[in-house]
Design an enzyme around this catalytic site. Structure first.
Site, PDB file in Angstrom:
ATOM      1  N   GLY A  79       0.352  -1.350   0.265  1.00 52.16           N
ATOM      2  CA  GLY A  79       0.079   0.607   0.148  1.00 52.16           C
ATOM      3  C   GLY A  79       0.852   1.546   0.042  1.00 52.16           C
ATOM      4  O   GLY A  79       0.579   2.315   0.640  1.00 52.16           O
ATOM      5  N   SER A  80       2.013   1.159  -0.746  1.00 51.98           N
ATOM      6  CA  SER A  80       2.742   2.529  -0.229  1.00 51.98           C
ATOM      7  C   SER A  80       2.348   3.142  -1.520  1.00 51.98           C
ATOM      8  O   SER A  80       2.272   4.415  -1.219  1.00 51.98           O
ATOM      9  CB  SER A  80       4.992   2.356  -0.900  1.00 51.98           C
ATOM     10  OG  SER A  80       4.869   1.755  -2.243  1.00 51.98           O
ATOM     11  N   ASN A 125      -4.663   2.626 -13.447  1.00 50.82           N
ATOM     12  CA  ASN A 125      -4.333   1.595 -12.659  1.00 50.82           C
ATOM     13  C   ASN A 125      -2.285   1.993 -12.597  1.00 50.82           C
ATOM     14  O   ASN A 125      -1.811   2.446 -13.573  1.00 50.82           O
ATOM     15  CB  ASN A 125      -4.582   0.212 -13.569  1.00 50.82           C
ATOM     16  CG  ASN A 125      -3.216  -1.122 -12.761  1.00 50.82           C
ATOM     17  OD1 ASN A 125      -3.086  -0.873 -11.556  1.00 50.82           O
ATOM     18  ND2 ASN A 125      -2.715  -1.448 -13.803  1.00 50.82           N
ATOM     19  N   HIS A 161       1.728   0.486 -13.482  1.00 49.21           N
ATOM     20  CA  HIS A 161       2.268  -0.959 -13.405  1.00 49.21           C
ATOM     21  C   HIS A 161       3.471  -0.785 -13.818  1.00 49.21           C
ATOM     22  O   HIS A 161       4.101   0.754 -14.249  1.00 49.21           O
ATOM     23  CB  HIS A 161       1.831  -1.100 -14.878  1.00 49.21           C
ATOM     24  CG  HIS A 161       2.020  -2.832 -15.572  1.00 49.21           C
ATOM     25  ND1 HIS A 161       2.119  -3.806 -15.091  1.00 49.21           N
ATOM     26  CD2 HIS A 161       3.263  -3.020 -16.085  1.00 49.21           C
ATOM     27  CE1 HIS A 161       2.653  -4.935 -15.486  1.00 49.21           C
ATOM     28  NE2 HIS A 161       3.154  -3.916 -16.263  1.00 49.21           N
ATOM     29  N   ASP A 183      -3.706  -4.616 -18.564  1.00 50.60           N
ATOM     30  CA  ASP A 183      -2.228  -3.338 -19.138  1.00 50.60           C
ATOM     31  C   ASP A 183      -2.759  -3.258 -20.807  1.00 50.60           C
ATOM     32  O   ASP A 183      -1.144  -2.687 -20.963  1.00 50.60           O
ATOM     33  CB  ASP A 183      -1.149  -4.380 -18.842  1.00 50.60           C
ATOM     34  CG  ASP A 183      -0.784  -5.025 -17.219  1.00 50.60           C
ATOM     35  OD1 ASP A 183      -1.624  -4.475 -16.875  1.00 50.60           O
ATOM     36  OD2 ASP A 183       0.435  -6.028 -17.200  1.00 50.60           O
ATOM     37  N   GLU A 211       6.815   6.070  -8.887  1.00 51.56           N
ATOM     38  CA  GLU A 211       5.277   5.772  -8.917  1.00 51.56           C
ATOM     39  C   GLU A 211       4.645   6.560  -7.789  1.00 51.56           C
ATOM     40  O   GLU A 211       3.205   7.167  -8.394  1.00 51.56           O
ATOM     41  CB  GLU A 211       5.154   4.205  -8.572  1.00 51.56           C
ATOM     42  CG  GLU A 211       5.294   3.045  -9.519  1.00 51.56           C
ATOM     43  CD  GLU A 211       4.995   1.502  -9.274  1.00 51.56           C
ATOM     44  OE1 GLU A 211       4.696   1.479  -8.631  1.00 51.56           O
ATOM     45  OE2 GLU A 211       6.529   0.512  -9.085  1.00 51.56           O
TER      46      GLU A 211
HETATM   47  C1  GRF Z   1       3.584  -1.647  -7.509  1.00 51.25           C
HETATM   48  O1  GRF Z   1       4.390  -1.775  -8.199  1.00 51.25           O
HETATM   49  C2  GRF Z   1       2.854  -0.928  -8.434  1.00 51.25           C
HETATM   50  O2  GRF Z   1       3.121  -0.731  -9.536  1.00 51.25           O
HETATM   51  C3  GRF Z   1       2.082  -2.307  -9.059  1.00 51.25           C
HETATM   52  O3  GRF Z   1       2.328  -3.224  -7.924  1.00 51.25           O
HETATM   53  C4  GRF Z   1       2.442  -2.358  -7.045  1.00 51.25           C
HETATM   54  C5  GRF Z   1       2.221  -1.781  -5.506  1.00 51.25           C
HETATM   55  O4  GRF Z   1       3.088  -1.734  -4.535  1.00 51.25           O
HETATM   56  N1  GRF Z   1       0.992  -2.523  -9.728  1.00 51.25           N
HETATM   57  P1  GRF Z   1       2.138  -0.650  -3.167  1.00 51.25           P
HETATM   58  O5  GRF Z   1       1.517  -2.108  -2.583  1.00 51.25           O
HETATM   59  O6  GRF Z   1       1.660   0.404  -3.996  1.00 51.25           O
HETATM   60  O7  GRF Z   1       3.268  -0.401  -2.241  1.00 51.25           O
END
Ligand code: GRF
Length: 198
Positions: free
Chosen positions: A12-13, A107, A109, A150, A179
């Site tokens: 959940g980061s 989403n 990715h 995707d 991200e």
């Molecule tokens: C991330 O790498 C995202 O791109 C993918 O899942 C991962 C989730 O990481 N879809 P987090 O749970 O948000 O830390």
């Protein structure tokens, strides 16, 4: 106020990065709920900490497919959010959710789509494939969710260098950091576009 709902399965980061930007005013939105298929995940803990309602909906809680889909649709109908944000949600969405929220599901990715996307490319496997192919760069992509995994329209990307001695884990951490910046900015831009077109 622009309303979002989030779906997440893991640490959940990305979810936390988004709600922190809502908290400091950078992203003018409200997060109405977290749906998770994994009750004990980090994302659920973050939601509880921030007072965001958590709905655990999975094959375990709802073994019957119709009941599972109804449970998801009930949450969507109750809050009527403007955008559904997938932040590490590791399960394909049923078509009823995709059509209910047409062009309103995002989403993220961890690759430069269309490369390293689709079946089998999730989590660390994405970065393993990038390192094995000796790519010079990787990155992350925010895209709209369509029925094909995707393959929805790409909204934004960030590039990240791949170093010669990178392990998949080191590369994953470098991509994840980016991200966290990319996602809230893309949500903000997309929300502004939606508002301008109405
Ligand atoms: C991330 O790498 C995202 O791109 C993918 O899942 C991962 C989730 O990481 N879809 P987090 O749970 O948000 O830390």
């Amino acid at each position: 106020m622009f309303k979002i709902g989030v779906m997440a399965s893991g640490g959940g980061s990305n979810f936390k990065a988004i709600i922190d930007r809502i908290g400091n005013g950078d992203l003018e939105a409200q997060c109405k709920f977290l749906i998770t298929n994994n009750a004990g995940c980090g994302a659920a803990a973050h939601a509880e900490e921030y007072g965001i309602p958590v709905y655990h909906i999975s094959g375990k809680t709802h073994p019957d497919t119709a009941a599972y889909e109804t449970a998801l649709m009930d949450v969507l109908n109750r809050y009527d959010v403007d955008l559904l944000v997938l932040a590490g949600y590791m399960k394909a969405l049923p078509n009823c959710v995709i059509s209910r929220m047409s062009d309103r599901i995002l989403n993220i990715h961890p690759s430069l789509l269309p490369k390293y996307g689709g079946k089998g490319f999730w989590g660390i496997h994405v970065h393993e494939a990038v390192v094995a192919a000796h790519e010079k760069e990787s990155g992350a992509t925010v895209h709209l969710v369509s029925e094909e995994i995707d393959k929805g329209r790409i909204l934004s990307q960030v590039k990240v260098p791949v170093m010669e001695d990178d392990t998949p884990e080191v590369l994953a951490a470098r991509v994840l950091e980016q991200e966290h910046e990319l996602y809230w900015k893309t949500i903000k831009e997309y929300a502004e576009n939606l508002a301008a077109n109405h």
